[in-house]
Design a protein around this motif. Structure first.
Motif, short mmCIF file in Angstrom:
data_model
loop_
_atom_site.label_atom_id
_atom_site.label_comp_id
_atom_site.label_asym_id
_atom_site.label_seq_id
_atom_site.Cartn_x
_atom_site.Cartn_y
_atom_site.Cartn_z
N MET A 1 -13.37 -39.87 -30.34
CA MET A 1 -12.37 -40.60 -29.58
C MET A 1 -13.07 -41.65 -28.72
O MET A 1 -14.13 -41.41 -28.16
CB MET A 1 -11.58 -39.65 -28.69
N VAL A 2 -12.44 -42.77 -28.61
CA VAL A 2 -12.88 -43.86 -27.74
C VAL A 2 -11.70 -44.18 -26.83
O VAL A 2 -10.55 -44.14 -27.24
CB VAL A 2 -13.26 -45.11 -28.56
N ARG A 3 -11.99 -44.49 -25.59
CA ARG A 3 -10.91 -44.84 -24.67
C ARG A 3 -11.09 -46.30 -24.23
O ARG A 3 -12.12 -46.68 -23.70
CB ARG A 3 -10.90 -43.94 -23.45
N LEU A 4 -10.06 -47.10 -24.48
CA LEU A 4 -10.04 -48.48 -24.01
C LEU A 4 -9.62 -48.49 -22.55
O LEU A 4 -8.86 -47.64 -22.11
CB LEU A 4 -9.06 -49.31 -24.84
N HIS A 5 -10.10 -49.48 -21.82
CA HIS A 5 -9.77 -49.55 -20.40
C HIS A 5 -9.57 -51.01 -19.99
O HIS A 5 -10.41 -51.86 -20.29
CB HIS A 5 -10.86 -48.92 -19.56
N ALA A 6 -8.47 -51.27 -19.33
CA ALA A 6 -8.19 -52.60 -18.79
C ALA A 6 -7.74 -52.43 -17.34
O ALA A 6 -7.05 -51.47 -17.01
CB ALA A 6 -7.11 -53.30 -19.60
N ASP A 7 -8.15 -53.35 -16.49
CA ASP A 7 -7.76 -53.34 -15.08
C ASP A 7 -6.92 -54.57 -14.77
O ASP A 7 -7.20 -55.66 -15.27
CB ASP A 7 -8.99 -53.38 -14.17
N ASP A 8 -5.91 -54.37 -13.94
CA ASP A 8 -5.13 -55.48 -13.40
C ASP A 8 -5.31 -55.45 -11.89
O ASP A 8 -4.88 -54.50 -11.24
CB ASP A 8 -3.66 -55.34 -13.78
N PRO A 9 -5.96 -56.47 -11.32
CA PRO A 9 -6.23 -56.45 -9.88
C PRO A 9 -4.96 -56.52 -9.03
O PRO A 9 -4.99 -56.21 -7.85
CB PRO A 9 -7.12 -57.67 -9.66
N ASP A 10 -3.84 -56.91 -9.62
CA ASP A 10 -2.58 -56.96 -8.89
C ASP A 10 -1.99 -55.55 -8.85
O ASP A 10 -1.39 -55.08 -9.82
CB ASP A 10 -1.62 -57.93 -9.59
N ALA A 11 -2.13 -54.87 -7.73
CA ALA A 11 -1.70 -53.47 -7.60
C ALA A 11 -0.20 -53.30 -7.79
O ALA A 11 0.26 -52.22 -8.16
CB ALA A 11 -2.12 -52.92 -6.24
N GLU A 12 0.59 -54.33 -7.59
CA GLU A 12 2.04 -54.22 -7.71
C GLU A 12 2.53 -54.35 -9.15
O GLU A 12 3.72 -54.19 -9.41
CB GLU A 12 2.70 -55.30 -6.85
N SER A 13 1.65 -54.61 -10.07
CA SER A 13 2.07 -54.87 -11.44
C SER A 13 2.41 -53.60 -12.23
O SER A 13 3.03 -53.68 -13.27
CB SER A 13 0.98 -55.64 -12.18
N GLY A 14 1.98 -52.46 -11.78
CA GLY A 14 2.28 -51.21 -12.47
C GLY A 14 1.15 -50.79 -13.39
O GLY A 14 0.08 -51.40 -13.42
N PRO A 15 1.37 -49.75 -14.19
CA PRO A 15 0.31 -49.23 -15.07
C PRO A 15 0.00 -50.17 -16.23
O PRO A 15 0.81 -51.02 -16.59
CB PRO A 15 0.91 -47.91 -15.59
N VAL A 16 -1.17 -49.98 -16.81
CA VAL A 16 -1.61 -50.77 -17.95
C VAL A 16 -1.21 -50.04 -19.23
O VAL A 16 -1.37 -48.82 -19.34
CB VAL A 16 -3.13 -51.00 -17.92
N PHE A 17 -0.70 -50.79 -20.21
CA PHE A 17 -0.33 -50.25 -21.52
C PHE A 17 -1.15 -50.96 -22.59
O PHE A 17 -1.63 -52.07 -22.37
CB PHE A 17 1.16 -50.46 -21.80
N TYR A 18 -1.27 -50.31 -23.76
CA TYR A 18 -2.12 -50.82 -24.82
C TYR A 18 -1.36 -50.84 -26.15
O TYR A 18 -0.51 -49.99 -26.41
CB TYR A 18 -3.35 -49.92 -25.00
N ARG A 19 -1.69 -51.81 -27.01
CA ARG A 19 -1.09 -51.88 -28.34
C ARG A 19 -2.15 -52.33 -29.35
O ARG A 19 -2.91 -53.27 -29.10
CB ARG A 19 0.08 -52.84 -28.38
N LEU A 20 -2.15 -51.65 -30.49
CA LEU A 20 -3.00 -52.02 -31.61
C LEU A 20 -2.21 -53.02 -32.45
O LEU A 20 -1.17 -52.70 -33.00
CB LEU A 20 -3.34 -50.78 -32.43
N VAL A 21 -2.68 -54.27 -32.49
CA VAL A 21 -1.95 -55.34 -33.17
C VAL A 21 -2.15 -55.26 -34.68
O VAL A 21 -1.18 -55.24 -35.43
CB VAL A 21 -2.39 -56.73 -32.65
N ASN A 22 -3.40 -55.23 -35.13
CA ASN A 22 -3.68 -55.06 -36.55
C ASN A 22 -5.09 -54.56 -36.76
O ASN A 22 -5.93 -54.61 -35.86
CB ASN A 22 -3.39 -56.33 -37.36
N VAL A 23 -5.33 -54.08 -37.98
CA VAL A 23 -6.62 -53.53 -38.37
C VAL A 23 -7.02 -54.15 -39.71
O VAL A 23 -6.20 -54.22 -40.62
CB VAL A 23 -6.56 -51.99 -38.52
#
Length: 101
Positions: A1-23
């Motif tokens: 397993m690998v875990r992707l991680h993204a940060d949004d410095p704007d604390a009011e924006s809510g949680p981060v979500f991820y999508r696999l576009v294509n492979v």
């Protein structure tokens, strides 16, 4: 397993979500002379090779990859914040995944 991680410095924006576009799967000899035949596989079987959890960013697979040791996968993903994906700005990235024996 690998875990992707993204940060949004704007604390009011809510949680981060991820999508696999294509492979895509690219055979190692793709960039060599191959008689004009493409060695890029974007078939539905390749597309189903990986699963990306939208809320945790966990990238998993449940199959064996013996047929894929002669190349690599390109996974195109993006991340966004906020519940409404269509209204959010997205950050795109490409991961290169290869397997060896």
């Amino acid at each position: 397993m690998v875990r992707l991680h993204a940060d949004d410095p704007d604390a009011e924006s809510g949680p981060v979500f991820y999508r696999l576009v294509n492979v895509s799967f690219i055979r190692a000899d793709y960039y060599t002379s191959n008689g004009g035949q493409s060695n890029i596989d974007t078939s539905p079987a390749v597309a189903k090779s990986f699963d990306l959890d939208a809320t945790t960013g966990s990238l998993t697979t449940s199959q064996t990859y013996g047929l894929f040791v002669d190349g690599y996968f390109l996974l195109h993903v993006y991340a966004w914040t906020g519940q409404d994906e269509s209204l959010s700005r997205k950050a795109y990235n490409t991961l290169r995944v290869s397997f060896s024996v």
